[in-house]
Design a protein around this motif. Sequence first.
Motif, PDB file in Angstrom:
ATOM      1  N   ALA A 205      70.027  60.825  54.846  1.00 11.42           N
ATOM      2  CA  ALA A 205      71.487  60.914  54.878  1.00 11.42           C
ATOM      3  C   ALA A 205      72.115  59.681  54.217  1.00 11.42           C
ATOM      4  CB  ALA A 205      71.972  61.048  56.320  1.00 11.42           C
ATOM      5  N   GLU A 206      71.540  58.533  54.446  1.00 12.58           N
ATOM      6  CA  GLU A 206      72.065  57.308  53.835  1.00 12.58           C
ATOM      7  C   GLU A 206      71.927  57.349  52.314  1.00 12.58           C
ATOM      8  OE1 GLU A 206      73.904  53.611  53.753  1.00 12.58           O
ATOM      9  OE2 GLU A 206      73.647  55.047  55.414  1.00 12.58           O
ATOM     10  N   GLN A 207      70.804  57.879  51.818  1.00 12.73           N
ATOM     11  CA  GLN A 207      70.618  57.981  50.373  1.00 12.73           C
ATOM     12  C   GLN A 207      71.593  58.980  49.757  1.00 12.73           C
ATOM     13  OE1 GLN A 207      68.716  56.070  48.473  1.00 12.73           O
ATOM     14  NE2 GLN A 207      68.089  54.933  50.304  1.00 12.73           N
ATOM     15  N   ARG A 208      71.820  60.092  50.444  1.00 12.12           N
ATOM     16  CA  ARG A 208      72.809  61.052  49.935  1.00 12.12           C
ATOM     17  C   ARG A 208      74.206  60.450  49.919  1.00 12.12           C
ATOM     18  NH1 ARG A 208      69.633  64.902  52.937  1.00 12.12           N
ATOM     19  NH2 ARG A 208      71.002  64.629  54.738  1.00 12.12           N
ATOM     20  N   LYS A 209      74.518  59.668  50.936  1.00 14.27           N
ATOM     21  CA  LYS A 209      75.819  58.997  50.977  1.00 14.27           C
ATOM     22  C   LYS A 209      75.983  58.063  49.788  1.00 14.27           C
ATOM     23  CE  LYS A 209      78.448  55.689  53.753  1.00 14.27           C
ATOM     24  NZ  LYS A 209      78.458  54.876  55.007  1.00 14.27           N
ATOM     25  N   LYS A 210      74.944  57.268  49.497  1.00 13.33           N
ATOM     26  CA  LYS A 210      75.007  56.355  48.357  1.00 13.33           C
ATOM     27  C   LYS A 210      75.144  57.112  47.044  1.00 13.33           C
ATOM     28  CE  LYS A 210      72.349  52.641  50.545  1.00 13.33           C
ATOM     29  NZ  LYS A 210      71.111  51.812  50.472  1.00 13.33           N
ATOM     30  N   ALA A 211      74.426  58.247  46.918  1.00 12.53           N
ATOM     31  CA  ALA A 211      74.511  59.033  45.688  1.00 12.53           C
ATOM     32  C   ALA A 211      75.924  59.595  45.493  1.00 12.53           C
ATOM     33  CB  ALA A 211      73.486  60.160  45.724  1.00 12.53           C
TER      34      ALA A 211
END
Length: 286
Positions: A205-211
């Motif tokens: 979820a954190e990686q999707r947020k950054k993307a």
Amino acid sequence: MGVVLFSIVVFALVFCIVLAIGVGISAPRVWTVVASVLLATLASMSVHIAQQWEKVVVLRFGTFNRVSGPGLFWTIPIVESNALRVDCRVRATTFGAEETLTADLVPLDVNAVLFWMVWDAQAACTEVADFTRSVELAAQTALRDAIGRSGAAEVAIKREQLDRELKRVLEEKVAPWGVTVLSIEVRDILLPKELQDVMSLEAQAEQRKKARIALMEAEQDICEMVAGMGEVYADNDAALRLRAMHLLYESVRETGGTVVVPSSFSEGFGDVLGDAAKEALRTCGA
């Protein structure tokens, strides 16, 4: 083995010398053998060797006298004794904490390795009964305390911080024993399966947020650039038409196809391109 072999050689050498002297002076055979054994035993108790990495704690009448070695050294038989041979090389000790609860009540299994060495042989001999076992137990206790003060995520992510904290705490505890801690390295941290799945979802979820944030920033930059271009083209109609021609040319070049250009497309360029360019556009359209 080298120390034991040296003692055996000293014993045998003194025994043979004394026995040969007794036989030479025609002394009674029984007393010659007894004297040879006694003197050989005293000699082996008097002369010793220590390896290059060893320190030997010598006691006199039960009290500390000196630290000898490495190499050859002497002691007074019966009066002095070798209390402890201390290996002063760097040692590696593995230790761990099983099912230790973190601050957020998550059971963890943590394995680590401790690099340490003895710098004061006297303290290691007189201040603690078994300094090797004591260092291992102190490391385990410090590891459990550090895990109990931290959350599961902090223990799993901030390994270097955990290493530094363990080293600081352990140094204070083992310094009176003549031991110094060189480093502590956490090797494995085993999390419960359920917590691993949760942390994996959180990381995704954190990686999707950054993307998404990166995509929105890119869109914002593009909008600003397009807005600036729109302002430029709004003030220059000829530039807008030239840009349209350029895009048309790039499309034809990349695809290798054919584009039919209406003759009316070049009407607006008469005042900008001249008759030659206008004729070229008609030819292209044809």
